[in-house]
Design an enzyme around this catalytic site. Structure first.
Site, PDB file in Angstrom:
ATOM      1  N   SER A  12       0.824  -1.216   0.000  1.00 35.78           N
ATOM      2  CA  SER A  12       0.000   0.000   0.000  1.00 35.78           C
ATOM      3  C   SER A  12       0.856   1.263   0.000  1.00 35.78           C
ATOM      4  CB  SER A  12      -0.932   0.011   1.208  1.00 35.78           C
ATOM      5  OG  SER A  12      -0.185   0.109   2.403  1.00 35.78           O
ATOM      6  N   LEU A  14       3.593   4.031   1.396  1.00 36.14           N
ATOM      7  CA  LEU A  14       3.785   4.618   2.730  1.00 36.14           C
ATOM      8  C   LEU A  14       2.483   5.261   3.196  1.00 36.14           C
ATOM      9  CD1 LEU A  14       7.331   6.196   2.911  1.00 36.14           C
ATOM     10  CD2 LEU A  14       6.410   4.263   4.161  1.00 36.14           C
ATOM     11  N   HIS A  15       1.515   4.431   3.486  1.00 31.49           N
ATOM     12  CA  HIS A  15       0.226   4.878   3.998  1.00 31.49           C
ATOM     13  C   HIS A  15       0.062   4.376   5.418  1.00 31.49           C
ATOM     14  CE1 HIS A  15      -1.122   6.422   0.154  1.00 31.49           C
ATOM     15  NE2 HIS A  15      -0.569   5.363  -0.397  1.00 31.49           N
ATOM     16  N   ALA A  16      -0.832   4.952   6.152  1.00 27.03           N
ATOM     17  CA  ALA A  16      -1.208   4.622   7.533  1.00 27.03           C
ATOM     18  C   ALA A  16      -0.223   3.736   8.300  1.00 27.03           C
ATOM     19  CB  ALA A  16      -2.609   4.042   7.553  1.00 27.03           C
ATOM     20  N   PRO A  18       2.227   1.340   7.484  1.00 26.57           N
ATOM     21  CA  PRO A  18       3.654   1.347   7.134  1.00 26.57           C
ATOM     22  C   PRO A  18       4.329   2.676   7.471  1.00 26.57           C
ATOM     23  CG  PRO A  18       2.395   0.375   5.358  1.00 26.57           C
ATOM     24  CD  PRO A  18       1.404   0.951   6.322  1.00 26.57           C
TER      25      PRO A  18
END
Length: 90
Positions: A12, A14-16, A18
């Site tokens: 995904s 670099l979202h939420a 990670p």
């Protein structure tokens, strides 16, 4: 200055989750680390909002950089973290 280019391994990007894991790891180092994408200004790796604003997706390259004592260790540890699929980590 020590710097390294790394490819984002998380599915995904670099979202939420990670990004949160990355920022927490960056905060563990005494040296300031920056992260940036081509064509964008580098941001403080300790700032969740700044890291999220990069919009880095799976497969994108980012540059980590740090200067001072412990810079090489910090950059290499964070690069290894980013290269993994942090979405797969329980």
């Amino acid at each position: 200055m020590h710097q390294r280019t790394v490819v984002i391994g998380s599915r995904s990007g670099l979202h939420a989750r990670p990004a949160s894991l990355f920022v927490k790891a960056a905060a563990q180092h005494s040296v300031k680390v920056t992260i940036g994408r081509d064509g964008q200004s580098a941001v403080d790796a300790r700032s969740l909002l700044s890291v999220l604003a990069l919009g880095a997706q799976h497969g994108d390259s980012v540059v980590l950089a740090a200067e001072g004592e412990g810079a090489e260790t910090a950059v290499e540890e964070l690069a290894a973290l980013l290269a993994r699929d942090l979405d797969a980590t329980p």
